[in-house]
Design an enzyme around this catalytic site. Structure first.
Site, short mmCIF file in Angstrom:
data_model
loop_
_atom_site.label_atom_id
_atom_site.label_comp_id
_atom_site.label_asym_id
_atom_site.label_seq_id
_atom_site.Cartn_x
_atom_site.Cartn_y
_atom_site.Cartn_z
N ASP B 188 0.97 -1.14 0.06
CA ASP B 188 0.01 0.07 -0.18
C ASP B 188 1.01 1.15 -0.08
O ASP B 188 1.37 1.46 1.13
CB ASP B 188 -1.00 -0.06 1.35
CG ASP B 188 -1.83 1.03 1.44
OD1 ASP B 188 -1.36 2.13 0.60
OD2 ASP B 188 -2.63 1.13 2.28
N GLN B 191 1.02 6.41 0.81
CA GLN B 191 1.62 7.39 1.62
C GLN B 191 3.20 7.34 1.42
O GLN B 191 4.04 8.05 2.06
CB GLN B 191 1.45 6.94 3.32
CG GLN B 191 -0.10 7.10 3.75
CD GLN B 191 -0.62 8.56 3.80
OE1 GLN B 191 -0.18 9.65 3.50
NE2 GLN B 191 -1.98 8.61 3.64
N LYS B 214 -3.14 11.99 -3.68
CA LYS B 214 -2.21 12.13 -2.46
C LYS B 214 -0.97 12.53 -3.20
O LYS B 214 0.02 12.68 -2.34
CB LYS B 214 -2.14 10.92 -1.60
CG LYS B 214 -3.30 10.52 -0.61
CD LYS B 214 -3.21 9.43 0.17
CE LYS B 214 -4.33 8.75 0.56
NZ LYS B 214 -5.23 9.42 1.43
N CYS B 351 -8.55 6.35 10.42
CA CYS B 351 -8.82 4.94 9.70
C CYS B 351 -7.88 4.13 10.21
O CYS B 351 -7.65 3.14 9.51
CB CYS B 351 -9.02 5.11 8.33
SG CYS B 351 -10.14 6.32 7.69
#
Lengths: 139, 393
Positions: B188, B191, B214, B351
């Site tokens: 993932d 970020q 993002k 989250c």
């Protein structure tokens, strides 16, 4: 319809900058009697709030009263204002009340369902309780 | 406006009479002029539906869409653009993998970490798998030497960088361990793609998910890298554009990436991702990483100096987000007051409820940085925190 307590709150917040408004809310929160630990149960909590909020209600002389508490001071300050307006009124009156002071003092954005302090959920719960009590009164 | 901030028109504004300091970049980043102009120009000059069109505009749109795919493919070090699928974002990417792998995941487990975003937990549960966290120490360093891969482990799904703490996980080491057990790895990268150079070949992962919004591009678009090793996966979505032959009896699918892109994709969004990559590459990824690292370290040092502030997580490498709480002050109050000081932070559980539970807290205040943030922004954050403290005493 105007309401003397709501008008008084509006006057208190009139002309204040945001940080002063928060200062006033924090001061109101500090004055609010905290709910005892045993009453801060999941059953008494209101979901949908980023800060935790607990609610209790009781009837005295046919009039409805609430206790509200929160772990966040600004939320608790708003709760303190709400209590000034709704407490010690007849259930039917609370069920129908127009809480116009919230918009007037600039907290309307806190009312949208997506807002994390869940003010809308709290008001909804207060009105539900009032409606149920009003129905009982009419039986 | 100084530095890179001058490229971002939204940052010029004042909020509540104060110059805006935007520190909510882990939620979404603002867009530079070049990305905004690309989207707007695309709709003004080249827009049409892609593929299969015989006319000029459709050809132009298709070219630009595929150009964007090529840019992303190069940006993340894919072997070929066929390994890059456009999706609606990281969450969608992960859900698509969960759907495609569902037959093997059902009744088995997915190895995750204790810092995952819900979007790297819930899709696995929905696919019938049980997520299990790799152990970590109290500073949130993963204990990779004690990683426990069993027969039931059908996938390792790991965030590269925590959206809450900014901790960087050693994904290369994880893929090395996974290879010994022949377990695929999903990264993932929501970020990390905007902060750190990525090379999927070097990382050795099988899937990598990221979002456009993002990394300075449009909302509603993202990517899923799927290694060629998985080129025959069952597509998660069916519809137009992804099929070879369709009859009521039997349908055959296109080769990747079209196989995984049912329906009309977010064409302008995909192109905006290409423009965002152009923007970042023009500055230089090394330069971005150096600048962000300076600002991040400065912020961390300033926060750690404060007596009344607890900073969460402390790993060897960190970037992007910093989470903290102030003693006896609710994160929500702190966030509201800072907002009125012109400083945009995020508060709550971000989250990541399992991580909050491990710290025994309800939430944090999170400041998260992007390439346009400066040390002056950090000073404004600290002023905000001081103001919050003052209002409580």
């Amino acid at each position: 319809m105007t309401d003397a307590i709501q008008d008084e709150i509006i006057r208190e917040f009139d002309g204040l900058e945001w940080l002063d408004k928060y200062g006033l809310l924090i001061a109101s929160a500090k004055k609010l009697e905290p709910m005892d630990e045993d009453s801060r149960t999941d059953e008494n909590s209101i979901s949908g709030c980023q800060s935790k909020v607990w609610i209790q209600s009781y009837k005295r002389d046919g009039k409805l009263n609430f206790n509200l508490d929160s772990d966040a001071m600004i939320t608790k300050g708003i709760m303190a204002l709400l209590l000034r307006v709704v407490n010690n009124r007849y259930p039917q009156e609370i069920a129908n009340i127009n809480l116009y002071f919230i918009e007037e003092i600039g907290l309307k954005s806190n009312l949208s369902p997506a807002r994390s302090n869940g003010l809308e959920s709290i008001i909804k719960r207060i009105k539900e309780i009032a409606k149920n009590e009003a129905l009982k009164d009419n039986v | 406006m100084t530095g890179f901030a001058k490229d971002f028109p939204i940052l010029e504004q004042k909020v509540y009479g104060k110059q805006l300091v935007y520190l909510d970049n882990a939620a979404t980043t603002q867009k530079p002029n070049s990305v905004i102009d690309t989207i707007s120009d695309f709709y003004r000059t080249d827009y049409s539906n892609i593929h299969r069109g015989v006319h000029y505009l459709s050809e132009r749109s298709s070219e630009r869409y595929e150009e964007a795919r090529k840019k992303i493919s190069d940006f993340i070090g894919a072997r070929n653009p066929g390994e890059v699928t456009f999706t609606a974002g990281t969450t969608d990417s992960i859900n698509q993998v969960a759907r495609s792998l569902e037959p093997s995941l059902k009744g088995n487990e997915v190895l995750v970490t204790g810092v995952e975003h819900h979007s790297n937990i819930v899709p696995w549960q929905m696919a019938g798998a049980k997520p299990r966290a790799i152990e970590m120490d109290e500073d949130c360093n993963l204990l990779l030497d004690s990683i426990d891969i069993t027969k039931k482990t059908k996938l390792i799904a790991i965030s590269h960088v925590s959206n809450v703490l900014g901790s960087v996980n050693d994904i290369k080491k994880i893929t090395e361990i996974a290879k010994d057990h022949d377990v695929p790895v999903l990264v993932d990268a929501a970020q990390s793609i905007q902060h750190l150079p990525l090379d999927v070949k070097d990382i050795g992962c099988d899937f990598l998910a990221a979002s456009g919004h993002k990394m300075y591009a449009s909302t509603g678009v993202g990517v899923l890298y799927t290694s060629d090793r998985f080129s025959d996966l069952m597509p998660a979505k069916g519809g137009g554009g992804m099929v070879d032959k369709v009859s009521l009896e039997k349908t055959t699918y296109q080769e990747p990436p079209l196989r995984y892109e049912a329906g009309t994709p977010h064409i302008a969004g995909a192109i905006s991702m290409g423009a965002a990559i152009d923007y970042m590459q023009k500055i230089g990824l090394d330069k971005i990483e150096k600048h962000e690292s300076d600002v991040y370290s400065y912020a961390r040092d300033r926060l750690l100096e404060m007596d009344n502030v607890t900073v969460y997580g402390n790993t060897d490498r960190m970037c992007g987000s910093i989470s903290f709480n102030m003693d006896q002050i609710h994160h929500y109050d702190a966030g509201l007051i800072m907002d009125k000081m012109g400083v945009a932070v995020r508060t709550g559980h971000h989250c990541a409820q399992p991580l909050m539970k491990s710290f025994a807290i309800e939430g944090t205040v999170r400041a998260s940085f992007a390439l346009y943030n400066t040390k002056e922004d950090v000073d404004r954050l600290i002023e905000g925190i001081e103001k919050v403290e003052m209002m409580y005493t």
